[in-house]
Design a protein around this motif. Structure first.
Motif, PDB file in Angstrom:
ATOM      1  N   TYR A 137       0.840  -1.422  -0.074  1.00 27.27           N
ATOM      2  CA  TYR A 137       0.447   0.003   0.173  1.00 27.27           C
ATOM      3  C   TYR A 137       0.682   1.027  -0.568  1.00 27.27           C
ATOM      4  CZ  TYR A 137      -3.937  -2.841   1.167  1.00 27.27           C
ATOM      5  OH  TYR A 137      -5.070  -3.755   0.515  1.00 27.27           O
ATOM      6  N   VAL A 138       0.417   2.394  -0.561  1.00 26.81           N
ATOM      7  CA  VAL A 138       0.852   3.699  -0.855  1.00 26.81           C
ATOM      8  C   VAL A 138       0.678   4.494  -0.601  1.00 26.81           C
ATOM      9  CG1 VAL A 138       2.626   2.609  -2.165  1.00 26.81           C
ATOM     10  CG2 VAL A 138       0.882   3.306  -3.368  1.00 26.81           C
ATOM     11  N   ARG A 139       0.616   5.858   0.039  1.00 25.87           N
ATOM     12  CA  ARG A 139       0.220   6.757  -0.315  1.00 25.87           C
ATOM     13  C   ARG A 139       1.669   8.201  -0.552  1.00 25.87           C
ATOM     14  NH1 ARG A 139      -1.879   8.988   5.953  1.00 25.87           N
ATOM     15  NH2 ARG A 139       0.311   9.854   5.668  1.00 25.87           N
ATOM     16  N   GLY A 140       1.120   8.383  -1.009  1.00 30.17           N
ATOM     17  CA  GLY A 140       2.099   9.715  -1.222  1.00 30.17           C
ATOM     18  C   GLY A 140       3.394   8.785  -1.568  1.00 30.17           C
ATOM     19  N   GLY A 141       4.616   9.533  -0.547  1.00 28.95           N
ATOM     20  CA  GLY A 141       5.930   9.140  -0.638  1.00 28.95           C
ATOM     21  C   GLY A 141       6.202   7.820   0.320  1.00 28.95           C
ATOM     22  N   LEU A 142       5.521   7.368   0.377  1.00 25.51           N
ATOM     23  CA  LEU A 142       4.973   6.760   2.062  1.00 25.51           C
ATOM     24  C   LEU A 142       4.136   4.851   1.709  1.00 25.51           C
ATOM     25  CD1 LEU A 142       3.552   8.479   4.939  1.00 25.51           C
ATOM     26  CD2 LEU A 142       5.484   8.277   4.518  1.00 25.51           C
ATOM     27  N   HIS A 143       5.382   4.066   2.008  1.00 26.80           N
ATOM     28  CA  HIS A 143       4.928   2.675   1.081  1.00 26.80           C
ATOM     29  C   HIS A 143       4.991   1.175   2.635  1.00 26.80           C
ATOM     30  CE1 HIS A 143       6.576  -0.844  -1.662  1.00 26.80           C
ATOM     31  NE2 HIS A 143       5.122  -1.341  -1.353  1.00 26.80           N
ATOM     32  N   PHE A 144       3.457   1.150   2.394  1.00 23.23           N
ATOM     33  CA  PHE A 144       4.056   0.107   3.562  1.00 23.23           C
ATOM     34  C   PHE A 144       3.963  -1.626   2.644  1.00 23.23           C
ATOM     35  CE2 PHE A 144       2.910   3.762   6.546  1.00 23.23           C
ATOM     36  CZ  PHE A 144       3.030   2.509   7.968  1.00 23.23           C
ATOM     37  N   GLU A 145       4.197  -2.468   3.017  1.00 18.42           N
ATOM     38  CA  GLU A 145       4.066  -3.698   2.635  1.00 18.42           C
ATOM     39  C   GLU A 145       4.264  -4.973   4.062  1.00 18.42           C
ATOM     40  OE1 GLU A 145       7.897  -5.214   0.863  1.00 18.42           O
ATOM     41  OE2 GLU A 145       7.851  -4.031  -1.057  1.00 18.42           O
ATOM     42  N   LEU A 146       2.793  -5.033   3.884  1.00 21.69           N
ATOM     43  CA  LEU A 146       1.920  -6.122   5.141  1.00 21.69           C
ATOM     44  C   LEU A 146       2.238  -7.784   4.083  1.00 21.69           C
ATOM     45  CD1 LEU A 146      -1.034  -4.369   5.598  1.00 21.69           C
ATOM     46  CD2 LEU A 146       0.639  -3.762   6.597  1.00 21.69           C
ATOM     47  N   HIS A 147       2.412  -8.271   5.527  1.00 21.74           N
ATOM     48  CA  HIS A 147       3.398  -9.942   4.668  1.00 21.74           C
ATOM     49  C   HIS A 147       2.454 -10.582   5.103  1.00 21.74           C
ATOM     50  CE1 HIS A 147       7.466  -8.151   2.968  1.00 21.74           C
ATOM     51  NE2 HIS A 147       6.907  -7.503   3.665  1.00 21.74           N
ATOM     52  N   ARG A 148       1.300 -11.805   4.366  1.00 21.29           N
ATOM     53  CA  ARG A 148       1.350 -12.602   4.952  1.00 21.29           C
ATOM     54  C   ARG A 148       2.010 -13.794   5.322  1.00 21.29           C
ATOM     55  NH1 ARG A 148      -3.581 -11.709   0.802  1.00 21.29           N
ATOM     56  NH2 ARG A 148      -1.707 -11.758  -0.756  1.00 21.29           N
ATOM     57  N   CYS A 149       3.314 -14.017   4.519  1.00 17.41           N
ATOM     58  CA  CYS A 149       4.026 -15.304   5.797  1.00 17.41           C
ATOM     59  C   CYS A 149       5.330 -14.128   4.971  1.00 17.41           C
ATOM     60  CB  CYS A 149       4.074 -16.205   4.630  1.00 17.41           C
ATOM     61  SG  CYS A 149       4.355 -16.127   3.113  1.00 17.41           S
ATOM     62  N   ILE A 150       6.495 -14.765   5.456  1.00 20.36           N
ATOM     63  CA  ILE A 150       8.234 -14.462   5.116  1.00 20.36           C
ATOM     64  C   ILE A 150       9.141 -15.296   3.842  1.00 20.36           C
ATOM     65  CG2 ILE A 150      10.649 -14.217   6.038  1.00 20.36           C
ATOM     66  CD1 ILE A 150       9.632 -13.762   8.833  1.00 20.36           C
ATOM     67  N   VAL A 151       8.283 -16.165   3.933  1.00 21.66           N
ATOM     68  CA  VAL A 151       8.830 -16.747   2.826  1.00 21.66           C
ATOM     69  C   VAL A 151       8.126 -17.077   2.242  1.00 21.66           C
ATOM     70  CG1 VAL A 151      11.356 -17.069   3.813  1.00 21.66           C
ATOM     71  CG2 VAL A 151       9.429 -19.034   4.095  1.00 21.66           C
TER      72      VAL A 151
END
Length: 461
Positions: free
Chosen positions: A211-225
């Motif tokens: 998800y992004v908003r302007g210059g900010l970016h979140f990565e929401l992980h359902r798992c690591i690998v």
């Protein structure tokens, strides 16, 4: 100048210039990380940044030094490591840009902290758990805020429950169908929360929601690998097994509160030892995929100093190295960690004569790192991918030309790869069928030299 332009110019630097500028970056980073502790021989560390022979640097070299710092995403660290004398020698427009980059790094960290706190309050109210990874945590170990750049915020999320038989936390659900249903529910909740905070979905693929908003970016992980990353050679089977349940190593931030009827709503964290093991595993992932840069080595030094047990303005916590080495042996990362730690501490403890404190392997690793940039390069990635497929063919005794296999997989990558890198082309079969034409056209327009490099790989005998 775009990041791609900076990367291209840096990749074309002569080796001698790259080595000289790399050494100067190391001195500036060491100065920013300085904690004024003595060497083993009792002398103060030689990290006064005003003495990097800046009088020998002309205006063109200053531009190249800045470009190399940007290539490694260490603009804030290097700006902080400069003395006033050095800053006065910079061309005025370059000094303004370098200072602005450093200010922006601090601003982004503060903006991320504020947004994350608000978003995670809604996660808690929705019954979700989260586990912060990478820069979110590592940035807090630096000597001051705003030194560690962050392109995004990485959080594992989902519904969790405690498993008595396992003696640890895991994803909620008593079977695969229940866990899948809970994962879908968690993703839908996360989507609504992020959209309520003004973010829009950038990508959604096997492992994560972006998800992004302007210059900010979140990565929401359902798992690591993921299995896809394993098939691409970024993770091996040992890594997949180890991190299949990321919550197994996690500890609730506020155990005993925020618990719902059948799980825990709220934040989790790794113990420092497990955090460090993941830091090494993540570094290896990037090394296997396309390489990594100086920022990872700065993180390494910060980890080791923060948990050295000496205090130095911190808590005096100490790594349990017996545990760390045992876990790294399970992942077959112990030798890699030893080399990375040796190189990092030599660089930032002895920046002016670090080569005397390491062996040939560490010096060779530094040469690779300085050429790689923060997350590696396209040419590195192509070479490493080609070499992995060549080695696999040799192990399996296959006679098919590796170039053909490599070329086919580059033209028609897995759908999960398309969802991650070209989400707008992933929805229908005909778009995926036309994607190779678009990628070739874009490659010819944006980075023809990289495309030619891959073509030469494919045509290897």
């Amino acid at each position: 100048m775009t990041q791609h332009d900076i990367s291209s110019r840096t990749e074309e630097m002569p080796p001698a210039q790259l080595r000289r500028l790399g050494d100067q970056l190391v001195e500036l980073i060491a100065a920013a990380l300085r904690e004024d502790r003595p060497d083993d021989d009792g002398d103060q560390r030689n990290t006064d940044p005003s003495d990097i022979n800046s009088q020998d640097i002309n205006s063109k070299d200053w531009v190249s030094l800045y470009e190399l710092a940007a290539f490694h995403s260490v603009e804030a660290l290097t700006w902080t490591g400069m003395s006033g004398t050095i800053r006065e020698q910079l061309p005025e427009d370059l000094a303004a840009k370098w200072r602005n980059d450093a200010d922006l790094t601090l601003f982004r960290q503060l903006a991320y902290d504020a947004d994350r706190e608000s978003i995670l309050a809604d996660f808690r109210n929705a019954g979700l758990s989260w586990l912060p990874l990478k820069g979110i945590v590592t940035a807090t170990y630096y000597p001051q805020p705003g030194l560690r750049s962050m392109g995004d915020q990485d959080l594992v999320f989902g519904f969790t429950q405690y498993d008595d038989a396992l003696g640890a936390w895991r994803f909620r659900g008593n079977n695969a169908d229940e866990r899948q249903a809970k994962e879908i529910e968690a993703s839908d909740l996360a989507k609504s929360i992020m959209e309520a905070h003004g973010y829009h979905k950038r990508t959604e693929w096997e492992r994560e929601l972006s998800y992004v908003r302007g210059g900010l970016h979140f990565e929401l992980h359902r798992c690591i690998v993921t299995d896809t990353e394993r098939s691409q050679g970024y993770y091996d089977d040992a890594m997949n097994r180890y991190y299949a349940n990321p919550w197994q190593l996690a500890i609730p931030d506020d155990e005993g509160s925020g618990n719902s009827e059948d799980g825990h709503a709220g934040g989790f964290h790794f113990r420092p030892d497990d955090e460090y093991v993941f830091h090494i595993a993540h570094m290896m992932k990037h090394y296997r995929s396309s390489g990594f840069g100086l920022r990872f080595l700065a993180d390494e030094a910060v980890f080791c100093r923060r948990f050295s047990g000496t205090g130095d303005g911190n808590t005096g916590e100490r790594f349990d190295w017996d545990y760390i080495h045992a876990e790294l042996r399970k992942l077959e990362l112990d030798q890699f960690e030893t080399m990375v730690r040796s190189l990092s501490l030599a660089l930032f403890d002895h920046p002016r004569d670090w080569r005397r404190h390491v062996g040939p392997s560490e010096r060779q690793l530094f040469a690779e790192i300085i050429e790689s940039g923060v997350y590696g390069t396209k040419r590195n990635g192509a070479t490493k991918s080609f070499d992995r497929q060549r080695q696999a063919a040799q192990r399996e005794g296959r006679r098919t030309r590796v170039g053909l296999i490599y070329g086919w997989r580059r033209i028609y990558p897995p759908r999960s790869w398309v969802e991650q890198h070209f989400p707008e082309w992933a929805g229908t079969w005909w778009k995926r069928a036309l994607l190779p034409l678009y990628r070739v056209a874009r490659g010819l327009r944006r980075h023809p030299k990289d495309l030619l490099f891959e073509l030469k790989l494919i045509l290897r005998k």
